[in-house]
Write a protein that holds these residues in place. Sequence first.
Motif, mmCIF file in Angstrom:
data_model
loop_
_atom_site.group_PDB
_atom_site.id
_atom_site.type_symbol
_atom_site.label_atom_id
_atom_site.label_comp_id
_atom_site.label_asym_id
_atom_site.label_seq_id
_atom_site.Cartn_x
_atom_site.Cartn_y
_atom_site.Cartn_z
ATOM 1 N N VAL A 46 0.863 -1.173 0.000
ATOM 2 C CA VAL A 46 0.000 0.000 0.000
ATOM 3 C C VAL A 46 0.903 1.228 0.000
ATOM 4 O O VAL A 46 1.778 1.368 0.852
ATOM 5 C CB VAL A 46 -0.927 0.005 1.245
ATOM 6 N N LYS A 47 0.675 2.109 -0.976
ATOM 7 C CA LYS A 47 1.530 3.285 -1.123
ATOM 8 C C LYS A 47 0.695 4.557 -1.099
ATOM 9 O O LYS A 47 -0.457 4.546 -1.484
ATOM 10 C CB LYS A 47 2.292 3.205 -2.438
ATOM 11 N N ASN A 48 1.305 5.625 -0.690
ATOM 12 C CA ASN A 48 0.663 6.931 -0.705
ATOM 13 C C ASN A 48 1.407 7.906 -1.599
ATOM 14 O O ASN A 48 1.354 9.111 -1.400
ATOM 15 C CB ASN A 48 0.561 7.495 0.724
ATOM 16 N N ILE A 49 2.110 7.359 -2.582
ATOM 17 C CA ILE A 49 2.847 8.187 -3.548
ATOM 18 C C ILE A 49 1.994 8.262 -4.811
ATOM 19 O O ILE A 49 1.510 7.236 -5.283
ATOM 20 C CB ILE A 49 4.221 7.568 -3.872
ATOM 21 N N PRO A 50 1.805 9.448 -5.375
ATOM 22 C CA PRO A 50 1.006 9.547 -6.598
ATOM 23 C C PRO A 50 1.580 8.681 -7.722
ATOM 24 O O PRO A 50 2.801 8.557 -7.864
ATOM 25 C CB PRO A 50 1.099 11.034 -6.973
#
Length: 73
Positions: free
Chosen positions: A9-13
Amino acid sequence: MPKLHIRIVKNIPVAAGLGGGSADAAAALRLLNRMFGLGLPLERLADLAAVVGADVPACVWSSTCLGQGSARH
Protein backbone atom coordinates in the motif's frame (compact mmCIF):
# COMPACT_ATOMS: atom_id res chain seq x y z
CA MET A 1 6.68 -23.93 -2.96
CA PRO A 2 4.03 -22.35 -0.69
CA LYS A 3 1.61 -19.80 -2.10
CA LEU A 4 2.48 -16.22 -1.29
CA HIS A 5 0.45 -13.03 -1.49
CA ILE A 6 2.20 -9.66 -1.29
CA ARG A 7 0.21 -6.47 -0.84
CA ILE A 8 1.96 -3.11 -0.93
CA VAL A 9 0.00 0.00 0.00
CA LYS A 10 1.53 3.29 -1.12
CA ASN A 11 0.66 6.93 -0.70
CA ILE A 12 2.85 8.19 -3.55
CA PRO A 13 1.01 9.55 -6.60
CA VAL A 14 1.08 7.29 -9.66
CA ALA A 15 3.88 8.24 -12.09
CA ALA A 16 5.43 10.61 -9.56
CA GLY A 17 8.88 9.58 -10.81
CA LEU A 18 10.13 8.68 -7.35
CA GLY A 19 11.11 5.08 -8.14
CA GLY A 20 8.93 3.74 -5.35
CA GLY A 21 7.43 0.90 -7.38
CA SER A 22 10.85 -0.16 -8.63
CA ALA A 23 12.27 -0.12 -5.13
CA ASP A 24 9.31 -2.18 -3.89
CA ALA A 25 9.81 -4.74 -6.66
CA ALA A 26 13.51 -5.05 -5.86
CA ALA A 27 12.81 -5.38 -2.15
CA ALA A 28 10.25 -8.12 -2.86
CA LEU A 29 12.78 -10.05 -4.96
CA ARG A 30 15.43 -9.78 -2.26
CA LEU A 31 12.92 -10.78 0.43
CA LEU A 32 11.71 -13.83 -1.51
CA ASN A 33 15.31 -14.87 -2.14
CA ARG A 34 15.96 -14.75 1.61
CA MET A 35 12.60 -16.20 2.75
CA PHE A 36 12.83 -19.24 0.53
CA GLY A 37 16.58 -19.72 1.00
CA LEU A 38 17.20 -19.58 -2.74
CA GLY A 39 20.72 -18.20 -2.33
CA LEU A 40 20.60 -16.37 -5.66
CA PRO A 41 23.44 -13.85 -6.02
CA LEU A 42 22.59 -10.20 -6.66
CA GLU A 43 23.72 -10.63 -10.28
CA ARG A 44 20.93 -13.19 -10.87
CA LEU A 45 18.36 -11.14 -8.97
CA ALA A 46 19.27 -8.12 -11.09
CA ASP A 47 18.73 -10.20 -14.25
CA LEU A 48 15.29 -11.21 -12.99
CA ALA A 49 14.56 -7.61 -11.98
CA ALA A 50 15.29 -6.34 -15.50
CA VAL A 51 12.21 -8.22 -16.72
CA VAL A 52 10.08 -6.21 -14.26
CA GLY A 53 11.48 -2.78 -15.16
CA ALA A 54 14.59 -1.12 -16.52
CA ASP A 55 15.44 0.63 -13.24
CA VAL A 56 14.66 -2.29 -10.91
CA PRO A 57 18.18 -3.84 -11.15
CA ALA A 58 19.69 -0.64 -9.73
CA CYS A 59 17.28 -0.97 -6.81
CA VAL A 60 18.30 -4.62 -6.33
CA TRP A 61 21.93 -3.51 -6.11
CA SER A 62 20.97 -0.47 -3.97
CA SER A 63 23.60 1.40 -5.91
CA THR A 64 24.10 3.73 -8.84
CA CYS A 65 24.26 1.66 -12.02
CA LEU A 66 24.98 2.27 -15.68
CA GLY A 67 22.19 1.02 -17.93
CA GLN A 68 23.00 0.31 -21.55
CA GLY A 69 21.91 -1.98 -24.33
CA SER A 70 18.69 -2.57 -26.18
CA ALA A 71 15.27 -3.45 -24.87
CA ARG A 72 14.35 -7.10 -24.55
CA HIS A 73 11.43 -8.37 -26.61
